[in-house]
Structure formats: C-alpha cells, structure tokens
Design a protein around this motif. Sequence first.
Motif, PDB file in Angstrom:
ATOM      1  N   SER A 110       0.841  -1.092   0.086  1.00  0.00           N
ATOM      2  CA  SER A 110       0.088  -0.073  -0.110  1.00  0.00           C
ATOM      3  C   SER A 110       0.852   1.381   0.014  1.00  0.00           C
ATOM      4  CB  SER A 110      -0.878   0.064   1.458  1.00  0.00           C
ATOM      5  OG  SER A 110      -1.778   0.932   1.165  1.00  0.00           O
ATOM      6  N   ASP A 111       0.625   2.111  -0.895  1.00  0.00           N
ATOM      7  CA  ASP A 111       1.291   3.465  -1.004  1.00  0.00           C
ATOM      8  C   ASP A 111       0.304   4.344  -1.982  1.00  0.00           C
ATOM      9  OD1 ASP A 111       3.252   5.381  -2.087  1.00  0.00           O
ATOM     10  OD2 ASP A 111       4.694   4.278  -0.740  1.00  0.00           O
ATOM     11  N   ARG A 112       0.505   5.623  -1.724  1.00  0.00           N
ATOM     12  CA  ARG A 112      -0.567   6.634  -2.570  1.00  0.00           C
ATOM     13  C   ARG A 112       0.085   6.363  -4.011  1.00  0.00           C
ATOM     14  NH1 ARG A 112      -4.867   7.531  -1.938  1.00  0.00           N
ATOM     15  NH2 ARG A 112      -4.828   9.188  -3.560  1.00  0.00           N
ATOM     16  N   ARG A 113       1.393   6.157  -4.138  1.00  0.00           N
ATOM     17  CA  ARG A 113       2.057   6.122  -5.467  1.00  0.00           C
ATOM     18  C   ARG A 113       1.507   4.591  -6.354  1.00  0.00           C
ATOM     19  NH1 ARG A 113       7.750   6.404  -5.949  1.00  0.00           N
ATOM     20  NH2 ARG A 113       7.998   5.652  -3.766  1.00  0.00           N
ATOM     21  N   MET A 114       1.089   3.744  -5.409  1.00  0.00           N
ATOM     22  CA  MET A 114       0.573   2.790  -6.139  1.00  0.00           C
ATOM     23  C   MET A 114      -0.900   2.791  -6.698  1.00  0.00           C
ATOM     24  SD  MET A 114       2.044  -0.396  -3.636  1.00  0.00           S
ATOM     25  CE  MET A 114       3.785  -0.230  -2.923  1.00  0.00           C
ATOM     26  N   ALA A 115      -1.678   3.587  -6.142  1.00  0.00           N
ATOM     27  CA  ALA A 115      -3.200   3.893  -6.407  1.00  0.00           C
ATOM     28  C   ALA A 115      -3.491   4.013  -7.719  1.00  0.00           C
ATOM     29  CB  ALA A 115      -3.754   4.858  -5.473  1.00  0.00           C
ATOM     30  N   GLY A 116      -4.447   3.583  -8.248  1.00  0.00           N
ATOM     31  CA  GLY A 116      -4.840   3.460  -9.762  1.00  0.00           C
ATOM     32  C   GLY A 116      -4.003   2.968 -10.644  1.00  0.00           C
ATOM     33  N   ALA A 117      -3.493   1.639 -10.071  1.00  0.00           N
ATOM     34  CA  ALA A 117      -2.763   1.029 -10.761  1.00  0.00           C
ATOM     35  C   ALA A 117      -3.630   0.035 -11.871  1.00  0.00           C
ATOM     36  CB  ALA A 117      -1.785   0.004 -10.198  1.00  0.00           C
ATOM     37  N   ASP A 118      -3.141  -0.106 -13.181  1.00  0.00           N
ATOM     38  CA  ASP A 118      -3.917  -0.986 -14.124  1.00  0.00           C
ATOM     39  C   ASP A 118      -3.247  -2.439 -13.832  1.00  0.00           C
ATOM     40  OD1 ASP A 118      -1.606  -1.017 -15.293  1.00  0.00           O
ATOM     41  OD2 ASP A 118      -2.203  -0.596 -17.238  1.00  0.00           O
ATOM     42  N   PHE A 145      -6.498 -12.658  15.339  1.00  0.00           N
ATOM     43  CA  PHE A 145      -6.272 -11.440  16.078  1.00  0.00           C
ATOM     44  C   PHE A 145      -5.368 -11.607  17.465  1.00  0.00           C
ATOM     45  CE2 PHE A 145      -9.735 -10.088  13.358  1.00  0.00           C
ATOM     46  CZ  PHE A 145      -9.568  -8.669  12.968  1.00  0.00           C
ATOM     47  N   GLU A 146      -4.914 -12.790  17.549  1.00  0.00           N
ATOM     48  CA  GLU A 146      -4.060 -12.720  18.849  1.00  0.00           C
ATOM     49  C   GLU A 146      -2.717 -12.208  18.168  1.00  0.00           C
ATOM     50  OE1 GLU A 146      -3.633 -16.930  19.645  1.00  0.00           O
ATOM     51  OE2 GLU A 146      -5.665 -17.267  20.579  1.00  0.00           O
ATOM     52  N   ASN A 147      -2.373 -12.347  16.820  1.00  0.00           N
ATOM     53  CA  ASN A 147      -1.312 -11.627  16.391  1.00  0.00           C
ATOM     54  C   ASN A 147      -1.768 -10.760  15.154  1.00  0.00           C
ATOM     55  OD1 ASN A 147       1.082 -10.988  15.539  1.00  0.00           O
ATOM     56  ND2 ASN A 147       1.718 -13.092  14.489  1.00  0.00           N
ATOM     57  N   PRO A 148      -2.199  -9.626  15.450  1.00  0.00           N
ATOM     58  CA  PRO A 148      -2.851  -8.737  14.570  1.00  0.00           C
ATOM     59  C   PRO A 148      -1.882  -8.069  13.495  1.00  0.00           C
ATOM     60  CG  PRO A 148      -2.475  -7.503  16.714  1.00  0.00           C
ATOM     61  CD  PRO A 148      -2.161  -8.954  16.922  1.00  0.00           C
ATOM     62  N   ASP A 149      -0.659  -8.220  13.806  1.00  0.00           N
ATOM     63  CA  ASP A 149       0.309  -7.644  12.823  1.00  0.00           C
ATOM     64  C   ASP A 149       0.137  -7.944  11.299  1.00  0.00           C
ATOM     65  OD1 ASP A 149       1.362  -6.427  15.102  1.00  0.00           O
ATOM     66  OD2 ASP A 149       2.970  -7.772  15.293  1.00  0.00           O
ATOM     67  N   ILE A 150       0.208  -7.095  10.497  1.00  0.00           N
ATOM     68  CA  ILE A 150       0.056  -7.341   9.053  1.00  0.00           C
ATOM     69  C   ILE A 150       1.097  -6.353   8.433  1.00  0.00           C
ATOM     70  CG2 ILE A 150      -1.066  -6.815   6.948  1.00  0.00           C
ATOM     71  CD1 ILE A 150      -2.723  -8.961   8.489  1.00  0.00           C
ATOM     72  N   ARG A 151       1.886  -7.220   7.653  1.00  0.00           N
ATOM     73  CA  ARG A 151       3.359  -6.349   7.096  1.00  0.00           C
ATOM     74  C   ARG A 151       2.624  -5.606   6.035  1.00  0.00           C
ATOM     75  NH1 ARG A 151       8.230  -9.141   4.566  1.00  0.00           N
ATOM     76  NH2 ARG A 151       7.024 -11.115   4.226  1.00  0.00           N
ATOM     77  N   HIS A 152       3.043  -4.062   6.405  1.00  0.00           N
ATOM     78  CA  HIS A 152       2.785  -3.352   5.497  1.00  0.00           C
ATOM     79  C   HIS A 152       4.155  -2.784   4.481  1.00  0.00           C
ATOM     80  CE1 HIS A 152       1.881   1.364   4.446  1.00  0.00           C
ATOM     81  NE2 HIS A 152       1.933   0.493   3.534  1.00  0.00           N
ATOM     82  N   ILE A 153       4.021  -2.963   3.190  1.00  0.00           N
ATOM     83  CA  ILE A 153       5.040  -2.582   2.448  1.00  0.00           C
ATOM     84  C   ILE A 153       4.791  -1.521   1.445  1.00  0.00           C
ATOM     85  CG2 ILE A 153       6.751  -3.669   0.556  1.00  0.00           C
ATOM     86  CD1 ILE A 153       6.963  -5.166   3.192  1.00  0.00           C
ATOM     87  N   ASP A 154       5.674  -0.596   1.415  1.00  0.00           N
ATOM     88  CA  ASP A 154       5.524   0.534   0.701  1.00  0.00           C
ATOM     89  C   ASP A 154       6.300   0.613  -0.638  1.00  0.00           C
ATOM     90  OD1 ASP A 154       7.978   1.417   1.332  1.00  0.00           O
ATOM     91  OD2 ASP A 154       7.102   2.971   2.642  1.00  0.00           O
ATOM     92  N   ALA A 155       6.064   1.564  -1.584  1.00  0.00           N
ATOM     93  CA  ALA A 155       6.740   1.876  -2.612  1.00  0.00           C
ATOM     94  C   ALA A 155       8.258   1.826  -2.682  1.00  0.00           C
ATOM     95  CB  ALA A 155       6.405   2.868  -3.608  1.00  0.00           C
ATOM     96  N   ARG A 156       8.826   2.501  -1.402  1.00  0.00           N
ATOM     97  CA  ARG A 156      10.249   2.611  -1.345  1.00  0.00           C
ATOM     98  C   ARG A 156      10.616   1.311  -1.172  1.00  0.00           C
ATOM     99  NH1 ARG A 156      13.285   2.579   3.110  1.00  0.00           N
ATOM    100  NH2 ARG A 156      11.293   2.464   4.207  1.00  0.00           N
ATOM    101  N   GLN A 157      10.313   0.345  -0.157  1.00  0.00           N
ATOM    102  CA  GLN A 157      10.727  -0.894   0.206  1.00  0.00           C
ATOM    103  C   GLN A 157      10.435  -1.700  -0.974  1.00  0.00           C
ATOM    104  OE1 GLN A 157       7.705  -0.879   3.552  1.00  0.00           O
ATOM    105  NE2 GLN A 157       9.255  -1.880   4.588  1.00  0.00           N
ATOM    106  N   LEU A 158       9.799  -1.769  -1.863  1.00  0.00           N
ATOM    107  CA  LEU A 158       9.841  -2.260  -3.197  1.00  0.00           C
ATOM    108  C   LEU A 158      10.898  -1.975  -3.975  1.00  0.00           C
ATOM    109  CD1 LEU A 158       5.858  -2.924  -3.810  1.00  0.00           C
ATOM    110  CD2 LEU A 158       7.534  -4.777  -2.883  1.00  0.00           C
ATOM    111  N   GLY A 159      11.429  -0.866  -3.899  1.00  0.00           N
ATOM    112  CA  GLY A 159      12.396  -0.384  -4.848  1.00  0.00           C
ATOM    113  C   GLY A 159      11.831   0.306  -6.048  1.00  0.00           C
ATOM    114  N   LEU A 160      10.562   0.775  -5.961  1.00  0.00           N
ATOM    115  CA  LEU A 160      10.091   1.563  -7.161  1.00  0.00           C
ATOM    116  C   LEU A 160      10.822   2.894  -7.293  1.00  0.00           C
ATOM    117  CD1 LEU A 160       6.444   0.724  -6.750  1.00  0.00           C
ATOM    118  CD2 LEU A 160       7.977  -0.337  -8.132  1.00  0.00           C
ATOM    119  N   ASP A 161      10.664   3.370  -8.540  1.00  0.00           N
ATOM    120  CA  ASP A 161      11.547   4.675  -8.872  1.00  0.00           C
ATOM    121  C   ASP A 161      10.903   5.759  -8.004  1.00  0.00           C
ATOM    122  OD1 ASP A 161      13.162   3.436 -10.410  1.00  0.00           O
ATOM    123  OD2 ASP A 161      11.985   3.845 -12.084  1.00  0.00           O
ATOM    124  N   ALA A 162      11.429   6.684  -7.572  1.00  0.00           N
ATOM    125  CA  ALA A 162      11.120   7.927  -6.785  1.00  0.00           C
ATOM    126  C   ALA A 162       9.928   8.489  -7.534  1.00  0.00           C
ATOM    127  CB  ALA A 162      12.297   8.820  -6.357  1.00  0.00           C
TER     128      ALA A 162
END
Length: 277
Positions: free
Chosen positions: A86-94, A198-215
Amino acid sequence: MLKIMVCIKQVPMVSELPWDSRTGTLKRDLAQGMMDPASRRALEAALQIKETQPAYICAITMGPAMAREILHQAMALGADEGVLLSDRRMAGADTFLTSHILARFIQKECQGEYLVMCGTQTSDSETAQVGPQLSEELNIPAITYAGHVEIKDRVVEVHRHVDEFFEILNMDLPGLVTIDLSAYKPRYLALEGVEKAFENPDIRHIDARQLGLDADFNALKDSPTRIMDVYSPTAQKENRVLKGAVKKVVDQLFDDYGKVISSAMGKDLKTHEHDEA
C-alpha cells in the motif's frame, strides 16, 4: 517447506460500485469491501494443499489501508501471514502495473521452489489478466482456470475443463496457478480462527520505497490503460404478443423473426408452408 503466495483482492460489494468519472477508477474507500470470490477460492486451494503437506501460506493484497480486513480474514481461515502492499503512489494501477508491483514483492520474498496462486478474475474488473501477466513478470510457467491442484514430488498437477476437454497438466516449481471460479467451495470462517488471527494482529505493510520503485513512480499516471468512459448500459426491448391458432403464430414468428432466430442458433432455419385452416 513449500511457500505458497496467494494473491487476494478486496473488492466493493456488488451493489456498491462508486466510480470516479474523472480518473476512471473505483472509489474503493467509499464502498464496503469484501474478499473477491475468486481470490477466496485461490486461498481455499492453498489451504487444502497445506492440509496434505508442510506449506507456508502468505496472503498478499495491494490496496488502501482498509484492505487489511481481508488479510485478517485470510489469516483466520488458515494463512500464516498477511502482507499489505500500500502506497499513494500505487493507487490507480492497471493490471499491468499491479502485476509488476506484486512481482517485485514476490521476487524479494521467494527463491527456489514456490507456488503463486490467484483467482482467475476479480468481480470488479473481470479482466483475468493479472495471473498471466504476473507469471510473465516472474518469468515462471502458469496454468490458468484450474479446477483442482495437487503437488506430487515437487511437481504441480492441475486438473481443468477447457473447451469441453478434461485436461491433466504437470508443471515444475516455481509456477503460478489461477483457480476457476467454479472450483473449491470456500470453507466457513470459524470463530476459533478469528480469535487466532487477532491474537497476532500484525500485518506487514510494504510501501513503494521498500519495493524499490523509482522515486517518480506514479501508478495512475504510468499505467498504459486509459478508461475513456464508465456508464451503465440500458436495455431497449420491445415486447410483442402473438395471438391466434398455433400454426398462425408459428408462421408469423418465423416471418418476422426468422433471421434473428437463425443468427442466434447458428443454423439456417427455413419457414415451412402451412395449409390454410
């Protein structure tokens, strides 16, 4: 241990499809979401594989923060981990860029033998493109429209019906399979599973930077697909009642609609002459 990456998607309820006419995208934050039915079947297929052999199931979804809900649901059903891309820069992807982003994450997470599972097509767009495009991005083989999947001696065996034929296909790992919507009836979500998730509610959140997408990456602007217009089709039908004796009605039906009926059936129908009553 076999790693199974299950791509799932949160889609709006069928009755709620709010479109943004300016961008040609769904306003996903305004509609109540649910796990896509085809994605649910892909998850069920992965869970059944896990019941037969050691496997680690990672459920992945790409979307806004509210998409966490379906990851908790996936974990409640039996997935070992949930990952939100999830990242604002990923929104609207085809579909093209969605496949590219999913592939970026899977390539970082998986080496050697692994299996990617997807639904054949989602209920909000029905393109059936992400699965095949993802296999191309990952450079791995793919089998689509699977009705049943087994793994025997590290080889994927897929049963499917295509064009009235029953096929049994084998594929080496790593590979990708899309599950047909008619296959794998999803299991019920037990209360015990919800509590465990929900005992372990952690969900990994990966953004555009962590994926190595261009700035300067921006999915909405960079997607090659352009939605020109969105509208609800209106049906224009004319009802007509034919009255009289059967022979007269049949003759009138063929006289007026014979060509239409022939075209629909793919056969050349000829009107039979009837004696006047």
